[in-house]
Design a protein around this motif. Structure first.
Motif, PDB file in Angstrom:
ATOM      1  N   LEU A  67       0.752  -1.215   0.147  1.00 56.78           N
ATOM      2  CA  LEU A  67       0.068  -0.186   0.248  1.00 56.78           C
ATOM      3  C   LEU A  67       0.721   1.127  -0.069  1.00 56.78           C
ATOM      4  CD1 LEU A  67      -3.069   0.645   0.182  1.00 56.78           C
ATOM      5  CD2 LEU A  67      -2.794   1.003   2.676  1.00 56.78           C
ATOM      6  N   LYS A  68       0.469   2.250  -0.893  1.00 60.94           N
ATOM      7  CA  LYS A  68       1.224   3.459  -0.965  1.00 60.94           C
ATOM      8  C   LYS A  68       0.433   4.660  -0.718  1.00 60.94           C
ATOM      9  CE  LYS A  68       3.900   1.493  -4.803  1.00 60.94           C
ATOM     10  NZ  LYS A  68       3.333   0.184  -4.400  1.00 60.94           N
ATOM     11  N   VAL A  69      -1.021   4.492  -0.827  1.00 64.94           N
ATOM     12  CA  VAL A  69      -1.929   5.780  -0.522  1.00 64.94           C
ATOM     13  C   VAL A  69      -3.156   5.310  -0.032  1.00 64.94           C
ATOM     14  CG1 VAL A  69      -2.407   5.750  -2.682  1.00 64.94           C
ATOM     15  CG2 VAL A  69      -2.517   7.846  -1.568  1.00 64.94           C
ATOM     16  N   ILE A  70      -3.725   6.242   0.968  1.00 67.20           N
ATOM     17  CA  ILE A  70      -5.141   5.940   1.393  1.00 67.20           C
ATOM     18  C   ILE A  70      -5.863   7.246   1.072  1.00 67.20           C
ATOM     19  CG2 ILE A  70      -6.746   5.418   3.312  1.00 67.20           C
ATOM     20  CD1 ILE A  70      -4.278   4.083   4.714  1.00 67.20           C
ATOM     21  N   GLY A  71      -7.059   7.059   0.278  1.00 66.34           N
ATOM     22  CA  GLY A  71      -7.579   8.299   0.005  1.00 66.34           C
ATOM     23  C   GLY A  71      -8.983   8.324   0.825  1.00 66.34           C
ATOM     24  N   ARG A  72      -9.128   9.176   1.546  1.00 67.30           N
ATOM     25  CA  ARG A  72     -10.676   9.263   2.344  1.00 67.30           C
ATOM     26  C   ARG A  72     -11.504  10.099   1.357  1.00 67.30           C
ATOM     27  NH1 ARG A  72     -15.202  10.310   4.161  1.00 67.30           N
ATOM     28  NH2 ARG A  72     -15.742  10.547   6.451  1.00 67.30           N
ATOM     29  N   ALA A  73     -12.441   9.757   0.837  1.00 59.37           N
ATOM     30  CA  ALA A  73     -13.462  10.669   0.247  1.00 59.37           C
ATOM     31  C   ALA A  73     -14.330  11.337   1.274  1.00 59.37           C
ATOM     32  CB  ALA A  73     -14.378   9.655  -0.792  1.00 59.37           C
ATOM     33  N   GLY A  89       4.922   4.618   5.769  1.00 65.09           N
ATOM     34  CA  GLY A  89       5.150   5.261   4.354  1.00 65.09           C
ATOM     35  C   GLY A  89       4.020   5.434   3.540  1.00 65.09           C
ATOM     36  N   VAL A  90       2.846   5.188   4.268  1.00 63.56           N
ATOM     37  CA  VAL A  90       1.571   5.304   3.490  1.00 63.56           C
ATOM     38  C   VAL A  90       0.982   6.832   3.541  1.00 63.56           C
ATOM     39  CG1 VAL A  90      -0.882   4.526   3.131  1.00 63.56           C
ATOM     40  CG2 VAL A  90       1.086   2.818   3.801  1.00 63.56           C
ATOM     41  N   VAL A  91       0.841   7.476   2.086  1.00 61.71           N
ATOM     42  CA  VAL A  91       0.375   8.680   2.214  1.00 61.71           C
ATOM     43  C   VAL A  91      -1.138   8.664   2.519  1.00 61.71           C
ATOM     44  CG1 VAL A  91      -0.157  10.798   0.772  1.00 61.71           C
ATOM     45  CG2 VAL A  91       2.043   9.582   0.789  1.00 61.71           C
ATOM     46  N   VAL A  92      -1.633   9.472   3.367  1.00 55.99           N
ATOM     47  CA  VAL A  92      -3.105   9.491   3.789  1.00 55.99           C
ATOM     48  C   VAL A  92      -3.615  10.975   3.054  1.00 55.99           C
ATOM     49  CG1 VAL A  92      -4.733   9.650   5.526  1.00 55.99           C
ATOM     50  CG2 VAL A  92      -2.663   8.491   5.762  1.00 55.99           C
ATOM     51  N   MET A  93      -4.716  10.716   2.459  1.00 52.11           N
ATOM     52  CA  MET A  93      -5.321  12.100   1.605  1.00 52.11           C
ATOM     53  C   MET A  93      -6.736  12.087   2.187  1.00 52.11           C
ATOM     54  SD  MET A  93      -3.927  11.641  -2.081  1.00 52.11           S
ATOM     55  CE  MET A  93      -2.050  11.865  -2.499  1.00 52.11           C
ATOM     56  N   ASN A  94      -7.276  13.274   2.082  1.00 50.54           N
ATOM     57  CA  ASN A  94      -8.631  13.474   2.204  1.00 50.54           C
ATOM     58  C   ASN A  94      -9.042  14.675   1.079  1.00 50.54           C
ATOM     59  OD1 ASN A  94      -7.675  15.954   3.430  1.00 50.54           O
ATOM     60  ND2 ASN A  94      -9.015  15.735   5.053  1.00 50.54           N
ATOM     61  N   ASN A 311      -3.679  17.409  -0.959  1.00 55.49           N
ATOM     62  CA  ASN A 311      -4.328  17.323   0.201  1.00 55.49           C
ATOM     63  C   ASN A 311      -3.720  16.024   1.190  1.00 55.49           C
ATOM     64  OD1 ASN A 311      -6.114  19.610  -0.074  1.00 55.49           O
ATOM     65  ND2 ASN A 311      -7.490  18.393  -1.569  1.00 55.49           N
ATOM     66  N   ALA A 312      -2.567  15.981   1.070  1.00 62.09           N
ATOM     67  CA  ALA A 312      -2.037  14.846   2.023  1.00 62.09           C
ATOM     68  C   ALA A 312      -2.111  15.363   3.498  1.00 62.09           C
ATOM     69  CB  ALA A 312      -0.666  14.543   1.566  1.00 62.09           C
ATOM     70  N   LEU A 313      -2.516  14.759   4.505  1.00 60.15           N
ATOM     71  CA  LEU A 313      -2.429  14.868   5.882  1.00 60.15           C
ATOM     72  C   LEU A 313      -1.094  14.360   6.475  1.00 60.15           C
ATOM     73  CD1 LEU A 313      -5.915  13.677   6.676  1.00 60.15           C
ATOM     74  CD2 LEU A 313      -5.254  15.958   6.240  1.00 60.15           C
ATOM     75  N   ASN A 314      -0.322  13.914   5.630  1.00 53.94           N
ATOM     76  CA  ASN A 314       1.117  13.275   6.356  1.00 53.94           C
ATOM     77  C   ASN A 314       2.198  13.607   5.318  1.00 53.94           C
ATOM     78  OD1 ASN A 314       0.145  11.089   4.700  1.00 53.94           O
ATOM     79  ND2 ASN A 314       0.924   9.765   6.136  1.00 53.94           N
ATOM     80  N   MET A 315       1.878  14.342   4.418  1.00 50.84           N
ATOM     81  CA  MET A 315       3.357  14.684   3.538  1.00 50.84           C
ATOM     82  C   MET A 315       3.040  15.744   2.960  1.00 50.84           C
ATOM     83  SD  MET A 315       4.092  12.101   0.556  1.00 50.84           S
ATOM     84  CE  MET A 315       5.528  12.362  -0.741  1.00 50.84           C
ATOM     85  N   PRO A 316       4.001  16.530   2.704  1.00 52.52           N
ATOM     86  CA  PRO A 316       3.820  17.975   1.840  1.00 52.52           C
ATOM     87  C   PRO A 316       3.788  17.507   0.450  1.00 52.52           C
ATOM     88  CG  PRO A 316       6.054  17.584   2.358  1.00 52.52           C
ATOM     89  CD  PRO A 316       5.264  16.415   3.065  1.00 52.52           C
ATOM     90  N   MET A 385       0.225  20.795   4.802  1.00 50.14           N
ATOM     91  CA  MET A 385       1.071  21.714   4.002  1.00 50.14           C
ATOM     92  C   MET A 385       0.638  21.983   2.670  1.00 50.14           C
ATOM     93  SD  MET A 385       4.799  19.890   4.980  1.00 50.14           S
ATOM     94  CE  MET A 385       5.025  19.602   6.597  1.00 50.14           C
ATOM     95  N   VAL A 386      -0.430  21.100   2.216  1.00 52.82           N
ATOM     96  CA  VAL A 386      -1.014  21.609   0.957  1.00 52.82           C
ATOM     97  C   VAL A 386      -2.167  22.922   1.060  1.00 52.82           C
ATOM     98  CG1 VAL A 386      -2.206  20.766  -1.216  1.00 52.82           C
ATOM     99  CG2 VAL A 386      -0.374  19.419  -0.097  1.00 52.82           C
ATOM    100  N   ASN A 387      -3.027  22.433   1.811  1.00 55.21           N
ATOM    101  CA  ASN A 387      -4.204  23.299   2.044  1.00 55.21           C
ATOM    102  C   ASN A 387      -3.928  24.570   2.972  1.00 55.21           C
ATOM    103  OD1 ASN A 387      -4.685  22.350   4.547  1.00 55.21           O
ATOM    104  ND2 ASN A 387      -6.155  20.907   3.896  1.00 55.21           N
ATOM    105  N   ALA A 388      -2.930  24.667   3.713  1.00 57.58           N
ATOM    106  CA  ALA A 388      -2.478  25.464   4.896  1.00 57.58           C
ATOM    107  C   ALA A 388      -2.654  26.983   4.048  1.00 57.58           C
ATOM    108  CB  ALA A 388      -1.201  25.144   5.732  1.00 57.58           C
TER     109      ALA A 388
END
Length: 527
Positions: A67-73, A89-94, A311-316, A385-388
């Motif tokens: 797994l590389k990425v989790i995307g929360r709709a 090392g899994v990116v979490v996006m929302n 829109n990653a919560l744990n990665m810039p 870091m993306v939406n700030a």
């Protein structure tokens, strides 16, 4: 080249699968599985697209070997173990803005329902009672709406309320006077809002600062006959205190879409006159569900195929070339932003990020994003870091960036300055060994410290024996000090003590430290 493989494990708009396929991913849609079934399956997937039903636990992540990425709709990621994902090392996006309009409209609908007692009147009429004189409502026109939180969703509610000819006042630490004027609303302090508002609606995340923001004490400060709406987060209102206020008639009505414990199968509020509720429907419209599904598919596919991060919560948001050089600077920047955010209060209007020496040769945008993410994290549970930068602009926070090519006392330096009602406050840090972040200055006082875990910040008058008294107070409480750093302006003047603690500091202990002779400020910090 093998295509990335994505699993959609919760029901979402079918166009999400189409987007994955169009952008070069293989996708399976398998919903309703047990945790054991998901654990057995997840190892073959590169991406996992979810809504709120799938719980991504440590056990699931341990089984997700590819797994590389989790995307929360959607916005909330309470169902994802983000620290565990980060360690793997899994990116979490929302998708933090996909359902803003829908949630705002639900708050307005709840306000109308309260004003005209629509649920009670409907039940009475369908029971054949025709109690026309029983349901005397109130108009919204001319009433004062109090917004607790004037960010994205709160701002949309404000525009709708102004269209209804209501007066809007708002409490939001990041709302500037100029931005309030642009929005056509009035910025006020919380006590003023509580005293003036005919309707109060909450649009703030649940943080240590906002938990029970409508406490028993604050509910007592509200206007007699106030009506309260919460479509934001459970836990913002003391539900037992709200029940008592409804029973006494001080609060005329309350409408909740969220509860402290969900699913809310039972609650003391159920059946209380003047209380209406819905089962967390704020994002439940066809349009919102389509928007968040399409957005999460686009974001995940872009990451899996092209390496783009949104829109990653744990990665810039970083390119592969920039990441190695910028990673330690962003860790430093986020710590400095968090520090100044935790220690600065009041009407914050400006923030400046200065880079000096080696830092001035780098891309400053990720550094700025990291500062803002740390700075606003205490006020928002979705900031990253993306939406700030977007959130800062939305709240009227003026952000400036300054480069100094020269080298000063340090080979590289990052400085963060906020403009407060008491004047500018500045902190600065550097890197030791090119990758270890260190604080080197706090509010004009030189101090070398690592910002990590639970910390205790004390401002005191420099005097003999003070360090011993602090150690004694903490020792009596069974709290162990990991490290301590000292700094002062001059002998006998103002001094700062920064302690790293092995555990969280209870409020009674903070109160005891506050009572020590010479103490001016005590604050528990968390990094």
């Amino acid at each position: 080249m093998t295509k990335p493989k994505v699993l959609i494990s919760d029901s979402m708009d079918p166009n999400a699968a189409r987007i994955f396929e169009e952008r070069g991913c293989d996708v399976d849609v398998i919903t309703g599985e047990t945790p054991e079934q998901l654990m057995a399956r997840i190892g073959e997937y590169d991406g996992l697209a979810i809504r709120s039903s799938t719980k991504v636990t440590q056990a699931i992540l341990d089984a997700a070997t590819n797994l590389k990425v989790i995307g929360r709709a959607g916005i909330g990621v309470d169902n994802v173990d983000i620290p565990a994902a980060s360690s793997k090392g899994v990116v979490v996006m929302n998708t933090p803005f996909g359902n803003s309009i829908t949630t705002a409209e639900h708050a307005i609908a709840m306000m109308f329902a309260l004003a005209r007692q629509i649920p009670e009147a409907d039940a009475s009429t369908q029971a054949g009672k025709w109690e026309k004189n029983r349901f005397m409502g109130v108009e919204l026109t001319g009433k004062t709406l109090g917004l607790i939180g004037a960010g994205n969703i709160g701002g949309i509610v404000a525009t709708r309320a102004l269209g209804l000819k209501m007066k809007v006042v708002a409490f939001d630490p990041f709302l500037t006077a100029d931005r309030a004027v642009e929005m056509g609303i009035e910025k006020v302090e919380l006590d003023d809002l509580l005293a003036r508002a005919d309707f109060i609606t909450l649009h703030t995340p649940l943080t240590d600062q906002t938990r029970n923001i409508l406490s028993k004490e604050n509910l007592a400060k509200t206007k007699q006959g106030v009506r309260i709406i919460n479509c934001a987060r459970g836990g913002l209102i003391d539900e037992a205190a709200l029940k008592a206020a409804l029973d006494s008639g001080h609060v005329a009505g309350a409408a909740l879409d969220v509860f402290e414990t969900e699913p809310a199968k039972e609650s003391p509020l159920f059946g209380t006159p003047g209380f209406i509720c819905t089962p967390h429907l704020g994002a439940s419209t066809n349009e919102a569900q389509v928007n968040v599904a399409l957005q999460v598919a686009e974001q995940m596919a872009d990451y899996l195929v092209n390496g783009g991060v949104t829109n990653a919560l744990n990665m810039p948001s970083l390119s592969a070339e920039e990441a190695p050089k910028l990673k330690p600077y962003m860790a430093l920047a986020e710590q400095l932003g968090s520090l100044v955010g935790q220690l600065s209060h009041g009407n914050l209007t400006k923030i400046a990020i200065e880079v000096e020496g080696a830092a001035a040769k780098l891309n400053i945008k990720p550094i700025t994003g990291a500062v803002l993410a740390g700075f606003m994290r205490r006020y928002s549970d979705t900031v990253n870091m993306v939406n700030a930068p977007f959130l800062a602009k939305e709240r009227g926070l003026e952000v400036s960036e300054v480069r100094h090519e020269r080298e000063g006392a340090f080979q590289t330096l990052v400085r963060v300055t906020v403009e407060t009602e008491q004047g500018p406050k500045s902190v600065a840090g550097t890197l030791f060994g090119h990758n270890a972040p260190r604080l080197v200055e706090i509010f004009g006082i030189g101090m070398e410290a690592e910002l990590t875990g639970d910390m205790l910040y004390i401002v005191n008058e420099d005097a003999p024996g003070f360090i011993g008294s602090v150690g004694t107070a903490l020792g009596k409480a069974g709290l162990n000090i990991g490290t301590f750093q000292l700094g002062r302006r001059h002998a006998g003047g103002e001094a700062i003590l920064l302690l790293t603690m092995d555990s969280e500091i209870p409020q009674p202990v903070l109160d005891d430290v506050c009572k020590l002779a010479g103490v001016k400020t005590v604050k528990a910090l968390k990094f």
